[in-house]
Design an enzyme around this catalytic site. Sequence first.
Site, PDB file in Angstrom:
ATOM      1  N   HIS A  10       0.847  -1.187   0.000  1.00 23.90           N
ATOM      2  CA  HIS A  10       0.000   0.000   0.000  1.00 23.90           C
ATOM      3  C   HIS A  10       0.884   1.239   0.000  1.00 23.90           C
ATOM      4  CE1 HIS A  10      -3.179   2.800   0.674  1.00 23.90           C
ATOM      5  NE2 HIS A  10      -2.713   3.153   1.862  1.00 23.90           N
ATOM      6  N   ASP A 124      -7.741   1.627   2.764  1.00 26.36           N
ATOM      7  CA  ASP A 124      -7.276   2.589   3.765  1.00 26.36           C
ATOM      8  C   ASP A 124      -8.171   3.800   3.974  1.00 26.36           C
ATOM      9  OD1 ASP A 124      -5.448   3.141   5.754  1.00 26.36           O
ATOM     10  OD2 ASP A 124      -4.112   4.298   4.469  1.00 26.36           O
ATOM     11  N   HIS A 402      -6.651   9.638   0.080  1.00 23.08           N
ATOM     12  CA  HIS A 402      -7.286   9.584   1.398  1.00 23.08           C
ATOM     13  C   HIS A 402      -6.430  10.180   2.523  1.00 23.08           C
ATOM     14  CE1 HIS A 402      -5.176   5.672   0.877  1.00 23.08           C
ATOM     15  NE2 HIS A 402      -4.813   5.888   2.135  1.00 23.08           N
TER      16      HIS A 402
END
Length: 985
Positions: A10, A124, A402
């Site tokens: 990620h 996430d 995000h």
Amino acid sequence: MDVFVMPFSHNDPGWLQTFEGYFDTKTKFILDNSIEKLMQYKNMTFVWSEISFLSKWWDTASLTQKRSLRRLLSEGRFEILTGGWVMADESSPSIFALTNELVEGISWLKRNLNYKPTAAWSIDPFGHSSSMPYLLKSSGIEGMMVQRLHYAWKHWLAEHKNADFLWNQRWDTTGKHAIHCLNAHYDLYPTKHSCGPMPETCMKFNFRRIPGQENEEHLHYMTPVTNHNILQLADELMGQYRRTASLTKHNVIITGLGDDFQFNEALEWDQQYTNYDKLFQFINNNPQRYNARVQFGTLSQYFKVVKESNTGLSTFQGDFFPYSDTYFPYAPAYWTGYYGTRPFWKKLSREAEDELRKAEILFTFTLNHLRQQNYTSDVQTLAQKFNFIVQARRWVALFQHHDGITGTSPRNTMIDYAEKLFDAIKRSEHIQTLCAKLLVRRHLQTYHSYTTSIGESFANLADKVPLKFPDDGTTKKVVFFNSLGWTKSHLCRILVETPFLSVYGTSGEPITSQINPKLGTTENGDSGIFDGYYELVFVAYLQPLALTTYEIRKVEDRRRTIHPIQNHNLAVSAGVQCRNCGYNLGNVENSYVTLENDEIAAYFDGNNGILKGITRKGEELTAKVNLTYGKYDTGFGSGAYLSRPHVNSRHDLLDNCRNGTGAQLYVVSGPVLQEITVLCKELTISSYVLQQGYPESLSAVYLTNSVKPQGTKYGEFFMSFQTSLETKEKSFYDDGEEPTFYTDTGLAVEKRMKVSRLPYEASIYPVTNYAFIQDEQSETRFSILVDRAHGITSPKSGQLEIIFDRRLPYDDARGMDEGVNDPEDMVSNYVLVLEPFQRVKGDKTWEPSLDVQRASKFLNYQPTAFVYDSEASDNKNMHPRVALFSRQFPSDMFLLNMRTSAGSSRGVPSKRALMLLQNLGHMANVDNSKFLNSDLRVNHYAVATDLTGSPVSDEIVSGSQHSLRTAFIPKGNPYELSSYALHFR
């Protein structure tokens, strides 16, 4: 049992480091390693999602690496998930921003790799919107995976074995837009939390051991696989997998192997592969003991196997807000603070989106218009600037990450984001100016009512620059571009240095205008009238998708009057009254001040200038609307992510600017608007109603807050609207009644309800464009329209409370490691609407009115104003009005975008464009012709596509060589987005 172990990494495109910082130190090596090691290990897989990073890597990748990536994609061992430019937040971005980042990423994949994702994951973001599954399904995605759900939702889905479900829209009665969604079974995505319910056991199966990084937590538990321990480790691992499978209706599971920026070391690839390969072979070779098939896999493989199992899936409607966790040190903790964190950045993003959208539409129209008129030189000039559009798209897309628009990155990273957004604004404005110049044949410059003429930095966006009128008789022509598909009456507020001005329309007709004093607060806290500055105010009537020209002249005749002079075109001086201002002006004598027009009346407290009520005259509808400005103290636990206000420490924000007789108050009245302004050291509040304009503009109260943070104390800052509406309904949770309210998701509306047994922050929800409360007995609705994302709640019946700023001294232990106390000034704009509604059965009661839907677009998509000196140009060849379309759009259809597609050569625009249309759902049934009208000719056809431009059918929408004027009929149901690939001649 089928088990897929999915290696992943990620990668945040900005968080504790900037986008470029992460790429240079980590991401580049992860992608390099992934290609090399997957070519080496023929049964290993890897998934990736952030196209922003992949495109940057591709720019410098070797030919061998590019060929290897294409091969791995074709083999299905390297899978790209979602395809968006970033893994976007789902609470704050607008629909324009979300479609922009999806289209930019997926278009890049198609253009460079001929690849289209079929699976998506969002592991996430801090909660999940009901809009995202619709956008993903409409982009060709067949299955999606989500991670961060409220811990109670996690428990409920596990208890009922509903980790896999069909996620459908409330307004979709056919299931057409339902998508298979997998909720990750456990709290977080690292290996520690994903292989099963026992983190201590799962940490044994992260085999990463890098010299010099021996402090990693899992190393206290992990032992490499050997012949001596393989039976014990296989039993433990399968025990975790079986516990996970017990939470499903089928016997298929997928578990992640990775973490943030993991797999950046080549050694780790060897360690993970070697150990897992041993375990996989041992388990698969012992079917009597394990009865399982375990392998490396991808998300699309998981969805394929589940689909083949013919497992019946439950259907879910709604969203997953708020997100809440139970981690140390605050449990439970509600991630509702970030809805309002760093409002300056959230507003900056909306302004960048607005400018980009206008640039996209103008560029597409102008380029193809010039091509069809054979203006070869002009075509080349404009086409060379296509890279400006592309870079602006990408900067805006990057910020939807995000940890970007959420405001949850450290200040240094947020400054980097802001500089990129400001660059996007400048690039977009450059494109708009060039297009307008080519269309009206004038040398134009963009006029900013909110920024410097060029702009030195993002922090100057709140400054206003006066429009200057020299003494040589030069007049100013102001060319407005209305990017909306509807006619619009637009309030123009232009800062000037002379009051002696007159305004004229497109045909030279005089336009009613008004001169206001310039009010404000200086940096040292002095409030009042700015000497030598004025505000010219008039209403411009703008045609849909058109450039419309107005003229402003400096007038020598200096007679002034409060009332219009018959047959005289001089701007009318506004009448001004004040309280506690220190000027020789009329006093505000009454206990109440009324601002009104033929449609509405708004009532304000004569002592503090704050709203008290609204009457809608035509329907004889009146409601008390007591507005208060307050602050909750904050302490440990409140941070960029989390909200934990001390709700019993409620402070009135106007206390520090009151003296014995009340606040400093100004009432301005004229033929264009009536306005009441309250000036404080750190807070300026202005409310107005219009006297000129179309009825939909006259039916609202407009509210602006200006916050200067210097000296502002820490806390959660809110506006509270306590109305006389009764808004309690039967609780979702028990037999009691709770305050009920409604928030939009960008596409549709979700019903919200306060939960009294939970803390205040548990009932805060995100609002993208508007929120409302309604009294079903009196059939009355009160709506608040916003210019950026906010957090909002309803603590009491009839109340809406909106968080408009947050200043926080502490970190909230969620990874950012600093508080939030930005020095940027913040200007917030709101529209308040009181209206009747008709009760109907079903969810249609939740739908907004068409007036609110359109007013929200008017608020967020402002016209651009271009200015030039009329004496410096030859007016004979000037085009006073240039229409992109010859008739306005249906009143419930919004042109979301019309973006030119990239050509085969890098940086070159093609003759194709993607047109996105949003069908606005609303309560009233409006019969509209669905014809769009433009003189641009399309070559052969315009074909229906998914949201990213991929054809979904061979349906011919436009006939050969037909223009959009007569041939194009878009189709779509309420709330749906429609998309079409336009091929220009």
